[in-house]
Design an enzyme around this catalytic site. Structure first.
Site, PDB file in Angstrom:
ATOM      1  CD  GLU A 280      -1.339  -2.176   2.286  1.00 59.16           C
ATOM      2  OE1 GLU A 280      -2.136  -2.790   2.989  1.00 59.16           O
ATOM      3  OE2 GLU A 280      -0.112  -2.354   2.325  1.00 59.16           O
ATOM      4  CG  ASP A 323      18.425  20.576 -32.170  1.00 58.98           C
ATOM      5  OD1 ASP A 323      19.274  20.461 -33.063  1.00 58.98           O
ATOM      6  OD2 ASP A 323      17.543  21.447 -32.188  1.00 58.98           O
ATOM      7  CG  ASP A 588      14.693  20.824 -30.669  1.00 56.51           C
ATOM      8  OD1 ASP A 588      15.036  20.205 -31.689  1.00 56.51           O
ATOM      9  OD2 ASP A 588      15.355  21.742 -30.168  1.00 56.51           O
ATOM     10  CG  ASN A 660       4.829 -12.261   6.147  1.00 58.35           C
ATOM     11  OD1 ASN A 660       5.604 -13.074   6.655  1.00 58.35           O
ATOM     12  ND2 ASN A 660       4.971 -10.955   6.286  1.00 58.35           N
ATOM     13  CG  ASP A 689       2.538  -0.900   4.668  1.00 54.25           C
ATOM     14  OD1 ASP A 689       3.286  -1.660   4.028  1.00 54.25           O
ATOM     15  OD2 ASP A 689       1.295  -0.979   4.645  1.00 54.25           O
TER      16      ASP A 689
END
Length: 849
Positions: A280, A323, A588, A660, A689
């Protein structure tokens, strides 16, 4: 042409102009349709990972897991919001195209009466129509595509369309001739919207307006890039997660229903397991890594990253297309050498060329010197050029292709000196030379031009002083003096930047509108090896597959139009490269938008800055307009830094989560109770987390910065599968320790089992964070941010069951003997991880060798 346009040299009548305005429309660029933000939000949900997260959030809400649902939904909204803001910034680039278009034009219009005299009027440029006769002067922007009726010394900048660094000569011709130049832009009698008048004047008839101009067809048809390197990586990883997450809940439900007869009551646990598999924090870690890298670049190196995923793409870039003009070289030539007729250095030739440049500028009353003349004057002391007395000047015109200054030398009464300078062919044909000598000098000039040098021929003639005006007829019987060679001035940091890129495994391709010899010369001056040269004519004859193959062995692509540049970039991407493009002109824009990563300097035109993903803004006024190209190397390093941390996070999070989940599925089938309560799964996931946020603040191993940081889904899948299985074995060993040795299958002491497995899971995850991230050779001493986060995670895993929060979560204190047995399991697991990492490093080193 005038008959075809139903017009004439006296221009259109007001009535005819109004009719054509109604028929052809206003002379404005077509606007793109703006996508409303609700539609953008729905399009953002097409990302598979975002969609699955949203579904999991809805399922969590359905089973009353409100905290999980709220967190997941918040992350989805943040992810979509970041994507929408980036797209809105990119779409605004088209609006700046109008800055390159004039606002008013001088038009010859007549009243509707047949005998009415034409009157010059200033009208808004959007009111121009085909058939209008307009006037052009120095500094004017060409308001539409026009054909010249008359011109005097007209030179036009059309870099916005062709990328050519020098202004081109324009003059009227009766019949077009393909020999005048390459394609439509090489025709001397045509001028195009988006170009500007450098010098001279002219009268022209409007041929095309609005969407029918070459400028509109070149730029409003710019294609959006396909998925970038970041998009491809995230998409591949997302589908890996999708497959796992879609399989997990049904497997949990079916296993529990088949073995224990438990049905929908295990749905919260099934959802918790699916959430446990989901990283998450991926949007948070990715955004934090990229945002910190972008902020550091802006603060310390003046590099602005406008689209956060572009920083990842910089790290993955293995080909950079440039360029030449305005990036590797400045928009001005410099004197290279002055040569006599034998090809030997001769300063006198340069002095005579400067005399011509100085007095032509003064006597012809030109507003500014030509760039070539300016280079000549910069190369000598002005007093040398002013040592002669001016008599007359015949300024340069594109038909003669030369300029003449007539001067007198103090002390030489009764004698005037004609100093002639211009194109080699034009000067040599006016010199008193034998045919053999003329051929030899042409050959000498051709050899210098083949080296990518611009040449000016210089000649003089002594004439008896007279009072009549000098004319073009006097430019005969000249004495040839020699050649002045000029080259493009390279930027101060270009050579260093190219070496830095090569050291980082980034190859360079030159895409330019200039002559191939000029581009090759610039590469030679910068120390860039040229493996191959491909011109636009040859490029047009290649299929996409052939172009991709040719691009691998080609360094210079010359005479490129905007579409050619974009096609080369697309071919490189199709060949598996992560391609960047560095440019500063409106021409460009297609390539900037086609590349994985578009880069431009600060002083690029507005449309290029808005179309680019990264702007080299610089930090000082002396940084040459943001053209300190060494900043590109620093940006690449920052991108690889961020990408390395993201890759480490994904490897560790997914392998640990997968292990897990496998253990939970096995334990759920074998145990008479749930191996872990849904709340415990979610708390464990939340702890892991939170610890993983440390990856955004860590420093990857230096070896990760020396090569493109490409996240390959297949390689990631092999990594997480192998190390996930190893993690599952450690979990299952702990499960056996708890279930068989201590409490047995028939025990009802679920709280002890849950507590023991909760502690073991967080300890193994902390171990994985340390060993899989810092286990590489050469890791520095002391605790890194990841090491400190892992220590906190381990402490939390040990202390939470003992704290007052343990009982509400269904956990209790563990006996001391368990910790001793757990230490043995973790020691074996750490040894297995270390062996697996050494084997992986050895294979990686063998592949690189």
């Amino acid at each position: 042409m005038l008959r075809a346009l139903d017009s004439g040299p006296r221009g259109l009548t007001e009535g005819a102009a109004e009719d054509r305005l109604a028929r052809f429309g206003e002379n404005v660029l077509p606007t793109q349709r703006v996508t409303p933000w609700p539609r953008r939000l729905l399009l953002g949900l097409r990302d598979p990972f975002t969609a699955v997260l949203l579904v999991l959030g809805l399922v969590s809400a359905a089973v009353a897991s409100w905290a999980t649902a709220a967190v997941i939904t918040f992350l989805v909204v943040v992810s979509c919001g970041l994507r929408i803001s980036g797209e809105l910034r990119a779409d605004r680039s088209m609006a700046h195209l109008r800055e390159l278009v004039a606002t008013t034009a001088s038009v010859l219009r007549r009243a509707d009466s047949r005998d009415a005299a034409p009157v010059v009027r200033e009208i808004p440029v959007d009111q121009l129509v085909p058939g209008d006769v307009i006037s052009l002067g120095p500094g004017d922007l060409v308001p539409a595509d026009v054909r010249l009726l008359r011109a005097s010394g007209l030179r036009v900048h059309q870099a916005a369309l062709t990328g050519e660094s020098q202004p081109v000569d324009k003059y009227a011709v009766d019949v077009p001739d393909a020999r005048y130049g390459r394609g439509v832009f090489g025709q001397p009698h045509l001028c195009f919207q988006g170009s500007s008048v450098a010098s001279g004047s002219g009268t022209a008839v409007v041929e095309a307006t609005g969407a029918r101009t070459e400028f509109a067809s070149t730029h409003t048809g710019v294609r959006r890039r396909g998925p970038s390197a970041f998009d491809r990586s995230v998409h591949g990883v997302s589908w890996i997660l999708v497959r796992f997450m879609l399989l997990t809940p049904p497997l949990v439900l079916m296993a529990n229903a088949a073995v224990d007869g438990r049905g929908l009551e295990t749905l919260p646990f099934a959802v918790a397991v699916a959430v446990a598999l989901t990283p998450e924090m991926l949007p948070v870690v990715v955004t934090t890594c990229l945002a910190r890298g972008a902020a550091l670049l802006a603060r310390t190196h003046g590099v602005i990253v406008k689209r956060l995923p572009a920083l990842h793409d910089l790290g993955a870039m293995d080909v950079l297309c440039l360029d030449k003009t305005g990036t590797l070289t400045e928009d001005r030539p410099v004197v290279h050498r002055a040569l006599d007729a034998d090809g030997q250095d001769d300063a006198e030739v340069l002095r005579w060329a400067a005399v011509n440049a100085w007095w032509t500028l003064q006597l012809a009353d030109l507003p500014v010197p030509d760039m070539l003349d300016e280079a000549l004057l910069d190369a000598v002391d002005e007093t040398e050029a002013m040592a002669h007395e001016p008599v007359a000047a015949l300024p340069f015109d594109p038909v003669r292709r030369l300029a003449t200054a007539v001067v007198s030398t103090p002390g030489r009464l009764g004698t005037h000196t004609l100093v002639v300078k211009g194109a080699v062919e034009a000067v040599l044909e006016r010199c008193a030379l034998g045919e053999e000598e003329r051929v030899r000098l042409h050959s000498l000039a051709d050899r210098r031009a083949a080296d990518g040098l611009r040449l000016l021929a210089v000649a003089t003639a002594e004439r008896a002083a007279h009072h009549r005006a000098y004319t073009h007829a006097d430019e005969r019987g000249l004495a040839f003096r020699g050649f002045v060679t000029l080259r493009d001035e390279v930027t101060d940091t270009a050579a260093t930047a190219l070496r830095d890129l090569a050291d980082r495994g980034v190859s360079v391709k030159i895409l330019t509108g200039d002559h191939p010899g000029t581009a090759t010369r610039a590469c030679h001056d910068l120390g860039l090896a040229v493996d191959g040269v491909l011109t636009a004519g040859r490029l047009d004859s290649l299929t996409d597959a052939e172009l991709a193959a040719a691009a691998r062995r080609t360094t210079v692509f010359a005479r490129c139009s905007p579409d050619h540049k974009a096609r080369v970039v697309i071919a490189l991407r199709a060949d598996g490269h992560t391609a960047g493009f560095l440019g500063d002109g409106a021409n460009d824009l297609p390539a900037l938008r086609a590349a994985d990563i578009g880069i431009c300097p600060r002083d690029a035109v507005a449309v290029a800055r808005d179309g680019a993903d990264v702007v080299l803004a610089g930090q000082r006024k002396q940084d040459n307009g943001g053209k300190d190209l060494t900043a590109i190397g620093r940006a690449v390093t920052a991108g690889r830094h961020a990408s390395g941390n993201i890759t480490a996070y994904l490897r560790i999070a997914l392998s640990s989560n997968l292990g897990n989940v496998i253990a939970m599925l096995a334990a759920g089938v074998l145990l008479p109770f749930l191996p872990m309560l849904p709340a415990q799964v979610l708390v464990q996931n939340l702890c892991f987390d939170a610890a993983q946020l440390a990856f955004a603040y860590d420093r990857p191993h230096p070896a990760a910065l020396r090569r493109p940081a490409v996240l390959r889904p297949r390689g990631l899948l092999r990594f997480i599968t192998g190390f996930g299985a190893l993690n599952a074995l450690a979990d299952l060993a702990t499960f056996a320790l708890l279930a068989l040795a201590m409490y047995g299958p028939g025990s009802d002491d679920e709280a002890v089992f849950h507590s023991g497995w909760f502690t073991e899971n967080l300890l193994t995850q902390a171990l994985v964070m340390v060993l899989l991230h810092t286990g590489r050779r050469g890791a520095g001493g002391g605790l890194s941010p990841v090491g400190r986060a892992a220590a906190v995670l381990a402490a939390f895993g040990v202390l939470l069951p003992l704290s007052p929060l343990g009982p509400p979560l269904g956990m209790t204190a563990l006996p001391l003997s368990y910790y001793a047995q757990l230490a043995a399991v973790l020691t074996l697991y750490a040894a297995a991880l270390a062996m697996a990492m050494r084997r992986l490093e050895r294979r990686h080193a063998e592949r690189e060798a």
